[in-house]
Design a protein around this motif. Structure first.
Motif, PDB file in Angstrom:
ATOM      1  N   HIS A 287      -8.089   5.184  13.713  1.00 39.74           N
ATOM      2  CA  HIS A 287      -7.151   6.121  13.048  1.00 39.74           C
ATOM      3  C   HIS A 287      -6.520   5.544  11.927  1.00 39.74           C
ATOM      4  O   HIS A 287      -5.035   5.651  11.887  1.00 39.74           O
ATOM      5  N   TYR A 288      -7.296   4.934  11.038  1.00 34.91           N
ATOM      6  CA  TYR A 288      -6.525   4.580   9.866  1.00 34.91           C
ATOM      7  C   TYR A 288      -7.875   4.700   8.802  1.00 34.91           C
ATOM      8  O   TYR A 288      -8.868   4.488   9.377  1.00 34.91           O
ATOM      9  N   THR A 289      -7.594   4.819   7.492  1.00 32.78           N
ATOM     10  CA  THR A 289      -8.678   4.658   6.464  1.00 32.78           C
ATOM     11  C   THR A 289      -8.580   3.234   5.661  1.00 32.78           C
ATOM     12  O   THR A 289      -7.407   2.519   5.853  1.00 32.78           O
ATOM     13  N   ILE A 290      -9.452   3.148   5.183  1.00 31.80           N
ATOM     14  CA  ILE A 290      -9.459   1.785   4.231  1.00 31.80           C
ATOM     15  C   ILE A 290      -8.235   1.893   3.488  1.00 31.80           C
ATOM     16  O   ILE A 290      -7.740   0.866   3.106  1.00 31.80           O
ATOM     17  N   GLU A 291      -8.264   2.968   2.634  1.00 33.33           N
ATOM     18  CA  GLU A 291      -7.092   3.059   1.564  1.00 33.33           C
ATOM     19  C   GLU A 291      -5.692   2.784   2.233  1.00 33.33           C
ATOM     20  O   GLU A 291      -4.852   2.147   1.901  1.00 33.33           O
ATOM     21  N   GLN A 292      -5.427   3.448   3.455  1.00 37.83           N
ATOM     22  CA  GLN A 292      -4.285   3.191   4.303  1.00 37.83           C
ATOM     23  C   GLN A 292      -4.076   1.783   4.408  1.00 37.83           C
ATOM     24  O   GLN A 292      -3.355   0.839   4.587  1.00 37.83           O
ATOM     25  N   TYR A 293      -5.313   1.203   4.747  1.00 42.41           N
ATOM     26  CA  TYR A 293      -5.228  -0.359   5.180  1.00 42.41           C
ATOM     27  C   TYR A 293      -4.929  -1.141   4.210  1.00 42.41           C
ATOM     28  O   TYR A 293      -4.193  -2.122   4.300  1.00 42.41           O
ATOM     29  N   LEU A 294      -5.587  -1.059   3.062  1.00 39.78           N
ATOM     30  CA  LEU A 294      -5.380  -1.854   1.608  1.00 39.78           C
ATOM     31  C   LEU A 294      -3.687  -1.463   1.482  1.00 39.78           C
ATOM     32  O   LEU A 294      -3.214  -2.197   0.612  1.00 39.78           O
ATOM     33  N   GLU A 295      -3.403  -0.190   1.402  1.00 45.83           N
ATOM     34  CA  GLU A 295      -1.881   0.134   1.276  1.00 45.83           C
ATOM     35  C   GLU A 295      -1.068  -1.001   1.658  1.00 45.83           C
ATOM     36  O   GLU A 295       0.049  -1.464   1.402  1.00 45.83           O
ATOM     37  N   LEU A 296      -1.337  -1.142   3.129  1.00 44.44           N
ATOM     38  CA  LEU A 296      -0.242  -1.909   3.872  1.00 44.44           C
ATOM     39  C   LEU A 296      -0.578  -3.497   3.423  1.00 44.44           C
ATOM     40  O   LEU A 296       0.589  -4.169   3.377  1.00 44.44           O
ATOM     41  N   ILE A 297      -1.735  -3.973   3.219  1.00 44.30           N
ATOM     42  CA  ILE A 297      -1.967  -5.247   2.709  1.00 44.30           C
ATOM     43  C   ILE A 297      -1.204  -5.369   1.428  1.00 44.30           C
ATOM     44  O   ILE A 297      -0.436  -6.078   1.353  1.00 44.30           O
ATOM     45  N   GLU A 298      -1.315  -4.278   0.617  1.00 46.32           N
ATOM     46  CA  GLU A 298      -0.550  -4.465  -0.530  1.00 46.32           C
ATOM     47  C   GLU A 298       0.932  -4.518  -0.679  1.00 46.32           C
ATOM     48  O   GLU A 298       1.729  -5.227  -1.337  1.00 46.32           O
ATOM     49  N   TYR A 299       1.472  -3.740   0.274  1.00 46.55           N
ATOM     50  CA  TYR A 299       2.841  -3.682   0.630  1.00 46.55           C
ATOM     51  C   TYR A 299       3.390  -5.100   1.336  1.00 46.55           C
ATOM     52  O   TYR A 299       4.424  -5.685   0.840  1.00 46.55           O
ATOM     53  N   ALA A 300       2.724  -5.631   1.935  1.00 45.57           N
ATOM     54  CA  ALA A 300       2.969  -7.025   2.684  1.00 45.57           C
ATOM     55  C   ALA A 300       2.960  -7.927   1.371  1.00 45.57           C
ATOM     56  O   ALA A 300       3.812  -8.748   1.378  1.00 45.57           O
ATOM     57  N   ARG A 301       1.888  -8.043   0.759  1.00 41.16           N
ATOM     58  CA  ARG A 301       2.065  -9.067  -0.429  1.00 41.16           C
ATOM     59  C   ARG A 301       2.960  -8.961  -1.431  1.00 41.16           C
ATOM     60  O   ARG A 301       3.581  -9.910  -1.806  1.00 41.16           O
ATOM     61  N   LYS A 302       3.469  -7.466  -1.693  1.00 45.44           N
ATOM     62  CA  LYS A 302       4.534  -7.391  -2.540  1.00 45.44           C
ATOM     63  C   LYS A 302       5.960  -7.932  -1.850  1.00 45.44           C
ATOM     64  O   LYS A 302       6.858  -8.395  -2.388  1.00 45.44           O
TER      65      LYS A 302
END
Ligand code: 5AD
Ligand code: SF4
Length: 460
Positions: free
Chosen positions: A300-315
């Motif tokens: 229930h997630y895509t790689i794009e959504q996953y990477l968006e989360l990682i990006e948000y966390a890094r920021k």
């Protein structure tokens, strides 16, 4: 969800006291995840509550209990091997009781196999049966018959189960049990049943007790902590729970696992940023780097959504690090899918990866999928993944030299005269120091690294 409170079983304690001249000894061995380790700690607590002492060697024990894991086939085979190896001991030692509990005991075919082929196993009970252990033991001692419980899930939460923790400074604290996600490869929802969240008040009081007892690190456990709160009367989500726990004054840090990416919210990440008690590290299992496979895994997630989360966390959380679980060789995984996994691992730059070759679990949907890739090919992919991960993580780790970090000192190091301390990001640093520091925080200046192990020296 109905809540029960554990009460001391005086009748069972009396049966045990009558059976043995001196307090009997129990050997409990836990396999698998932290949830299971915590169950093992409760099992020991319950045994002590009814008069057992504990021992470290099966040969010394009157009761041997294997607290088992069912996630991968290899772990199951090891348990059967270890149980089989006890046959001789059982013949030598009259009255020795052998039991099996945990996730394997929640599978019908395992109980059947034990019934038919392992006649010297006396006790079998599942993950929801820890509080019933006193009566099972009493029944066995009085009736001299095997007590093999059929797999069953109890829609109740039992609070106040006595616990004998393995560490005096790091504690496991389950906030929920079970899993509703049904990832297609995974046996957990079948053996641990539906998700059940503990009440925030019960978690808070256990947490407060741990902080007051001097625990420095408390790891909140759940198969998917991000869906905490579902089904509770209180309107509370995981981030709310973290905020509540962080109101407890004291010198401690909080970790948690496991976060399912589909439910990891920006609110959670904002909370990590805002609360100094929370480790700046996120274990976010991705499982693979291909959208196609993620669908087949029911994630229930895509790689794009996953990477968006990682990006948000890094920021949002400067310096945050990530770790992940990856399954290699899910049925039908193509070379292209696998390339996707390698790409993702490169993009994220995980500090740590926990990697598994797919293990077929009968009863799960993935077990029915065609799986043409040979084991040798899967092992070769695993090898490539590990090499890539090392080539990414080792330089990241080496680049930390020069920093001074706060660590929780856990144990003696491999090199004589050194200790191991764990950083926020779960990495371990080895540094020379006196053993009396174990269980304390220390500031360590990082001076270098050997593969994934940091080395350093005390900063004060
Ligand atoms: N085969 C291999 N790995 C598995 N995991 C769960 N089920 C299986 C399986 N059948 C892994 C997942 C999960 C971790 C705890 O174990 O990566 O995140
Ligand atoms: Fe298994 Fe998926 Fe539940 Fe984790 S979230 S326990 S991998 S079904």
């Amino acid at each position: 969800m109905e809540k029960l409170t554990y009460t001391h079983n005086a009748d069972a304690a009396a049966v045990i006291a009558q059976t043995y001249d001196t307090p009997p000894l129990a050997y409990v061995r836990s396999y698998g995840c932290q949830q299971n380790v915590n169950d093992g700690e409760k099992t020991r607590g319950v045994l002590m509550d009814i008069g057992y002492g504990l021992c470290d060697k099966p040969e010394d024990a009157d009761l041997i209990l294997f607290n088992t894991c069912a996630v991968r086939e290899h772990a199951e085979q090891r348990v059967f091997g270890n149980v089989g190896a006890l046959k001789g001991l059982k013949e030598k030692k009259r009255g020795l009781m052998i039991g099996l509990c945990g996730c394997m005991a929640n599978q019908k075919h395992v109980v059947e196999k034990l019934r038919k082929s392992y006649p010297y196993v006396d006790l079998v009970f599942g993950v929801d049966g820890i509080d019933t252990l006193p009566q099972l033991i009493a029944q066995k001692l009085q009736k001299h018959k095997r007590v093999l419980m059929e797999p069953a899930q109890r829609p109740v939460i039992v609070e106040n189960i006595p616990i004998r923790r393995e560490s005096e400074f790091r504690a496991w604290l389950p906030i929920m049990y079970g899993c509703d996600n049904f990832c297609t490869y995974c046996i957990v929802p079948y053996v641990r049943g539906r998700e059940k969240s503990r009440k925030p008040g019960d978690i808070l009081s256990e947490f407060r007790g741990l902080v007051e007892a001097g625990y420095k690190e408390i790891t909140l456990l759940g198969q998917n902590v991000n869906s905490y709160g579902k089904g509770l009367e209180e309107q509370v989500d995981f981030a709310d729970l973290l905020n509540l726990l962080c109101t407890v004054p004291g010198d401690y840090q909080i970790r948690f696992m496991t976060s399912h990416p589909k439910d990891a919210s920006h609110k959670l990440i904002d909370t990590i940023a805002a609360q100094p008690h929370l480790c700046k590290h996120l274990h976010l299992p991705v499982q693979c780097g291909s959208d196609e496979l993620l669908k087949k895994m029911n994630r229930h997630y895509t790689i794009e959504q996953y990477l968006e989360l990682i990006e948000y966390a890094r920021k949002t959380v400067p310096g945050i690090t990530f770790s992940s679980d990856i399954i290699v060789g899910f049925p039908g995984e193509t070379e292209e899918d696998f390339q996707g996994t390698l790409e993702l691992v490169k993009k994220v730059g995980y500090m740590q990866l926990f990697t598994f070759i797919y293990s077929k679990r009968n009863g799960t949907p993935a077990a029915k999928l065609p799986d043409p890739t040979t084991h040798a090919e899967k092992a070769a992919r695993m090898d490539r993944l590990l090499k890539l991960q090392d080539s990414i993580a080792f330089p990241m780790i080496a680049a930390m030299a020069g920093q001074t970090v706060k660590v929780l000192v856990e144990a003696a190091g491999r090199t004589p005269g050194t200790l191991n301390g764990r950083l926020d990001n779960n990495l371990v640093v080895e540094f020379p120091a006196e053993e009396s520091l174990i269980g304390q925080y220390a500031n360590v200046r990082l001076t270098g690294s050997r593969a994934a192990l940091l080395v350093g020296e005390l900063a004060e």
